[in-house]
Design a protein around this motif. Sequence first.
Motif, short mmCIF file in Angstrom:
data_model
loop_
_atom_site.label_atom_id
_atom_site.label_comp_id
_atom_site.label_asym_id
_atom_site.label_seq_id
_atom_site.Cartn_x
_atom_site.Cartn_y
_atom_site.Cartn_z
N VAL A 203 0.74 -1.24 -0.01
CA VAL A 203 -0.02 0.14 0.03
C VAL A 203 0.89 1.00 0.17
O VAL A 203 1.86 1.44 0.69
CB VAL A 203 -0.93 0.00 1.26
N THR A 204 0.57 2.12 -0.84
CA THR A 204 1.00 3.47 -0.71
C THR A 204 -0.16 4.48 -0.51
O THR A 204 -1.12 4.43 -1.36
CB THR A 204 1.96 3.91 -1.71
N PHE A 205 -0.03 5.72 0.04
CA PHE A 205 -1.11 6.61 0.57
C PHE A 205 -0.75 7.74 -0.12
O PHE A 205 0.41 8.40 -0.39
CB PHE A 205 -0.92 7.03 1.93
N ALA A 206 -1.97 8.65 -0.83
CA ALA A 206 -1.90 9.89 -1.27
C ALA A 206 -1.85 10.92 -0.09
O ALA A 206 -2.00 10.36 1.07
CB ALA A 206 -3.32 10.30 -2.06
N LYS A 207 -1.66 12.21 -0.25
CA LYS A 207 -1.66 13.40 0.50
C LYS A 207 -3.14 13.58 1.26
O LYS A 207 -2.88 13.79 2.51
CB LYS A 207 -1.30 14.65 -0.12
N ASP A 208 -3.93 13.29 0.91
CA ASP A 208 -5.33 13.38 1.57
C ASP A 208 -5.54 12.40 2.68
O ASP A 208 -6.59 12.32 3.10
CB ASP A 208 -6.29 13.59 0.66
N ASP A 209 -4.72 11.51 2.75
CA ASP A 209 -4.79 10.02 3.71
C ASP A 209 -6.30 9.13 3.38
O ASP A 209 -6.76 8.60 4.30
CB ASP A 209 -5.04 10.59 5.14
N ASN A 210 -6.82 9.59 2.47
CA ASN A 210 -8.10 8.61 1.96
C ASN A 210 -8.01 8.14 0.73
O ASN A 210 -8.10 6.82 0.78
CB ASN A 210 -9.29 9.90 1.59
N ARG A 211 -7.25 8.46 -0.43
CA ARG A 211 -6.77 7.68 -1.57
C ARG A 211 -5.67 7.00 -1.27
O ARG A 211 -4.77 7.33 -0.55
CB ARG A 211 -6.88 8.45 -2.77
N PHE A 212 -5.50 5.81 -1.68
CA PHE A 212 -4.41 5.03 -1.73
C PHE A 212 -4.37 4.00 -2.92
O PHE A 212 -4.98 3.71 -3.76
CB PHE A 212 -4.23 4.05 -0.41
N TYR A 213 -3.13 3.49 -3.25
CA TYR A 213 -2.54 2.64 -4.38
C TYR A 213 -1.98 1.44 -3.67
O TYR A 213 -1.45 1.41 -2.68
CB TYR A 213 -1.81 3.08 -5.27
N ALA A 214 -2.24 0.22 -4.45
CA ALA A 214 -1.78 -1.07 -3.89
C ALA A 214 -1.75 -2.15 -5.14
O ALA A 214 -2.26 -1.89 -6.43
CB ALA A 214 -2.70 -1.66 -2.67
N THR A 215 -1.14 -3.27 -4.84
CA THR A 215 -1.16 -4.35 -5.74
C THR A 215 -2.17 -5.43 -5.09
O THR A 215 -2.38 -5.61 -4.06
CB THR A 215 0.25 -5.00 -5.73
N VAL A 216 -2.87 -5.80 -6.15
CA VAL A 216 -3.60 -6.95 -6.11
C VAL A 216 -3.54 -8.00 -6.92
O VAL A 216 -2.90 -7.69 -8.08
CB VAL A 216 -5.20 -6.61 -6.14
N SER A 217 -3.47 -9.41 -6.54
CA SER A 217 -3.25 -10.47 -7.47
C SER A 217 -4.11 -11.30 -7.31
O SER A 217 -4.81 -11.49 -6.31
CB SER A 217 -1.91 -11.20 -7.05
N THR A 218 -4.54 -11.97 -8.52
CA THR A 218 -5.68 -13.05 -8.73
C THR A 218 -5.45 -13.80 -10.14
O THR A 218 -5.15 -13.24 -10.74
CB THR A 218 -7.11 -12.36 -8.46
N LYS A 219 -5.71 -15.02 -9.98
CA LYS A 219 -5.69 -15.79 -11.21
C LYS A 219 -4.14 -15.72 -11.74
O LYS A 219 -4.25 -15.69 -13.13
CB LYS A 219 -6.79 -15.51 -11.94
N GLY A 220 -3.19 -15.65 -11.22
CA GLY A 220 -1.81 -15.45 -11.73
C GLY A 220 -1.49 -14.31 -12.46
O GLY A 220 -0.52 -14.06 -12.93
N ARG A 221 -2.21 -13.13 -12.06
CA ARG A 221 -2.22 -11.80 -12.77
C ARG A 221 -2.07 -10.82 -11.48
O ARG A 221 -2.51 -10.95 -10.41
CB ARG A 221 -2.99 -11.27 -13.71
#
Length: 339
Positions: A203-221
């Motif tokens: 996980v990595t957070f945006a300045k607003d402490d609400n939006r974030f980005y992350a990795t998700v994996s499923t079915k080998g992708r």
Amino acid sequence: MTAPATATSSPRSLRSRILAVVVAAAVLAGVAVAYTLHAAQRAQSADGPSEFGLDRGHLYFRSTGAGAGRVARVPAPPGRAAVRTTGGPSCERFHAAAGTGLCLQRRAGIPPKSYAVVLDGSLREKRRIALTGIPNRARVSASGRMLSWTMFATGDSYAGSSFSTRTSILDTRTGYLVKNMEEIPLTLDGRRYHSPDVNYWGVTFAKDDNRFYATVSTKGRTYLVRGDMRKWAATTLRTNVECPSLSPDNTRIAFKKRVRKGTRDPWRLYVLDLRTMREHPLAERRSVDDQAVWLDDGTLAYALPGGNGRKQDVWSTPADGSGKPTLRVRGGSSPVAVR
């Protein structure tokens, strides 16, 4: 015949002996006090002494050389003498921002125990959360409010397919803890998605402490997802993105991209422009299995296997793809710049 006189002690001799005993006792007491203070200092340093805090203008890292396992620091500007200061807490992974530190620990035992330890600006413990698994990723938002960590539940590497992760988010302002991000509703390719093999990490957070980005994996992708804490939802944006790291200006994401098949050296570092959704590779051509950090808006740092018996070293490279990688710290991992 006169009998010999019996030897007796004079008052002066008696006083001298008493004084000697008092002095000896004082010396022994002083030694005992000094030992006690030394022991206390050693005990204090195990959790991070007060003089070793989060100071701006320094690059913090987990030492993999001398004092292995403990957090250390060097001046952040690369042109200055890299005088290493040691004495921080013992961590498997470390991250910090705005007077808040996150230390992932693993303690020996049957079974071994793991913890997420929240630290203040003096690197003193504020909260401890018991975890299961092997510490892997740690992040603190720019404000110091939002914390996230990833644990390997099974396996110990992203290179293979037989691994499972558990990622948590902690709001330090409210105390609310999301124990497992797999609970978040996921939209994939425009549709609500359900699958028992979904894993989140990095996980990595945006300045607003609400939006974030992350990795998700499923079915080998693997996918880059954008999440919203208030709406409690996540949406996939792009495939083949792992361990995202949002730039300080919130315009770009650094990530590792799988560019080779198999489990040996599969990744290369890339940067994605969130406005145009165009990506470019960085000058670092070696395979980086790390969640890179932004030292500033133009420079990234990350850990790579070290030489001469060192487990890892910290390297940096320009974020625009120019230049060449630079060795920043010998014997270090989990870097973070405190700005």
